[in-house]
Design an enzyme around this catalytic site. Structure first.
Site: not given
Length: 611
Positions: A396-398, A459-460, A245, A249
């Site tokens: 979300h990641f993209h 996903r994946r 996580h 950041y």
């Protein structure tokens, strides 16, 4: 289209001409340039694998077997979210420290050492991943970006990651050395804002990488080498997310840095508040690491109480993001009003939307706001159960690393290239089309990914459509969602082609004297308006460590008590939380394993002689 019409920086941005970064810091500029070019290479490879796996998954174009999909997906993830982002980060951070301290690094040879170390680690991990494309080499690393057990990679992959991370540690040491030398020369002075951002980010990184270093060196690498027979999957997952996580950041904070120190400058104004920017980075330092368990809501080996605490801590991370939104928008408004903008929202029209640097960063920030909303869904335990392990998560990641970070980095590149090469930006209008095209492509892709996640599409997986089972969409259809994802991927690929055209065109251009002066935005409210305790890095480091200990000690001990250090199938390992006994039994297990191997080898030799 002539250079005079597309490349006249002073006409399009209004920035004053002056001494470029290359003129003031020629040795450091070479390092920063090398780091950025390394990141661009990783971006090219990761982008190529991205479009291949997207078109395969959506069944629009299949040029590989589905078994190979996971090698492609691993390469896409590792090359982009680790190599591309962090190579760019070390370049930008070197620029930030040297520019804000107004001095070069202490020893440029040491700077090249850490960049070379990172490069060597990246090459080793890349070789292990790419070897999975051929059967002639007994090597693979199809473990995806989240490389925790029970999936196992070749030892070279883990060694490469370790070397890469060590390189980042050395980079941080280099920046701290520069600050310490500056501090001796300027006693009592406040830390310049860009340097403050770099140092707080690196303190967070040092704390966070304890988890991944322990996971690799104590468990995954010995397991891959055959020194131990098994590992505790829950333990290695938890150690990964201890790092997994805050690494988000680690990518975001250089983007935040660009929003704080470059975006107001490009807007034509000043940073609204230096103290608020420092508070934001301190909050990220304190809160980023103790929340990793919120990625493990569905892991059965962690109690619900620990998960609830992680969820509560995660919600506090909304505060620095909201402070950033306020500060950056206020800074943009100040710049717009300096340019003649009026009205409550009419000032938006006065912003330099035709400047690709500004447009790219502003659009990236807009996408990050959307990513923040989907992130709140991920953070909530009860709602997370609905979207966990679905296509919602890559959506979300993209939005975050794929747009907020990547688009900011590409837009910032258009400002950095003239500073690092002494050459005007080639194809300024092409660059503008590139950032807009990336925004449009990500809009298509992430919208469809989020909607597909709500349908439960996983996903994946190379084959998300199961025989005999239909995903029923409330609006549209699954075919429409696949088409949006594929279309978005094609737009992103075209955007990358334009990006590299601008980079290569600029690199091949000729030197120019019409380069904007190097520097960063001044602040309306400077560091003198904030308490000096904000600059007490020892205090914030100590608090960060304490929060991590509080958040992780009992969950980790509980996991070890239930499953042992090396897996629940190894009964010789402790069933109680006894640190001394645990250490002794661990050493004993290694010794017994080594003795057993030696005995078997000796017995085999004796049998051979007797025969």
């Amino acid at each position: 289209m002539s250079d005079a019409t597309v490349n006249d920086t002073t006409k399009t941005t209004g920035e004053p001409l002056g001494e470029a970064y290359l003129d003031k810091f020629p040795a450091e500029a070479k390092v920063v340039r090398s780091a950025l070019y390394s990141s661009f290479l990783m971006l090219a490879l990761g982008g190529l694998f991205g479009v291949i796996q997207t078109l395969h998954r959506t069944d629009f174009l299949r040029i590989m077997e589905s078994e190979t999909y996971y090698t492609v997906l691993t390469a896409h993830g590792v090359f982009l979210v680790i190599a591309f982002t962090i190579f760019f980060l070390v370049g930008v951070f070197t620029w930030g420290v040297t520019t804000s301290l107004d001095r070069g690094v202490e020893d440029i040879r040491f700077t090249w050492v850490w960049l070379g170390t990172m490069s060597a680690g990246a090459v080793m991990s890349a070789v292990a991943i790419l070897a999975g494309f051929t059967d002639s080499i007994d090597m693979s690393a199809d473990v995806l970006f989240t490389f925790y057990a029970p999936m196992q990679a070749h030892p070279l992959f883990y060694i490469g990651l370790t070397v890469f991370v060590v390189g980042t540690w050395l980079a941080g040491a280099d920046w701290f050395r520069s600050w310490w030398a500056w501090k001796k020369e300027n006693p009592g002075e406040r830390i310049p804002l860009p340097t403050f951002m770099v140092l707080t980010t690196m303190i967070m990184w040092y704390v966070a990488t304890i988890g991944v270093a322990t996971a690799i060196l104590a468990f995954l690498l010995p397991w891959s080498l055959g020194l131990i027979d098994s590992v505790n999957p829950t333990l290695t997952r938890t150690l990964f997310w201890f790092f997994g996580h805050p690494v988000v950041y680690f990518w975001l904070m250089p983007a935040y840095m660009m929003w704080y120190v470059l975006l107001p400058k490009i807007s034509g104004g000043k940073l609204f508040s230096d103290p608020l920017a420092r508070v934001v980075f301190v909050l990220f330092l304190l809160l980023s690491t103790p929340v990793g368990i919120h990625h493990q809501y569905l892991d059965p080996g962690i109690s619900e109480g620990f998960k609830f605490i992680a969820m509560t801590n995660t919600m506090f991370l909304l505060l620095p993001s909201l402070l950033t939104a306020f500060t950056v928008v206020a800074s943009m408004e100040h710049g717009a009003r300096q340019r003649g903008g009026t009205g409550r929202i009419g000032w938006l029209k006065a912003l330099p939307w035709r400047d690709p640097v500004f447009a790219g960063m502003a659009l990236a920030g807009l996408m990050f706001a959307a990513g923040g909303f989907s992130g709140m869904i991920n953070a909530g335990m009860n709602i997370n159960y609905l979207v966990h392990n679905t296509l919602w998560v890559p959506g979300h990641f993209h939005l975050t690393v794929g747009t907020a970070v990547a688009l900011t980095f590409m837009a910032a590149t258009y400002w950095f290239l003239p500073q690092l090469t002494g050459k005007k930006l080639w194809g300024r209008s092409v660059a503008l089309v590139q950032v807009v095209l990336w925004f449009i492509g990500m809009t298509f892709m992430t919208n469809a990914m989020h909607r597909a996640g709500l349908l439960g599409i996983p996903r994946r997986t190379a084959e998300p459509q199961y025989d005999g089972f239909e995903f029923e969409a409330g609006v549209g259809s699954v075919a429409e969602l696949d088409a949006q994802i594929a279309l978005g991927s094609i737009f992103l690929t075209l955007s990358l082609v334009l990006f590299f055209a601008v980079v290569i065109g600029t690199a091949l251009g000729s030197r120019s004297d019409d380069i904007p002066a190097n520097g960063y935005a001044e602040a309306l409210s400077g560091p003198e308006d904030s308490p000096k305790i904000l600059d007490n890095l020892k205090l914030w480091f100590g608090l960060a460590v304490v929060l991590v200990i509080i958040a992780y000690t009992f969950p980790l001990l509980s996991i070890i008590e239930r499953g042992g250090l090396f897996g629940p199938d190894i009964t010789a390992f402790p069933q109680s939380i006894d640190i001394v006994s645990m250490a002794w039994v661990t050493a004993e297990q290694y010794a017994v394993g080594a003795f057993t191997s030696a005995s078997e080898a000796t017995q085999a030799a004796i049998n051979g002689v007797l025969r």
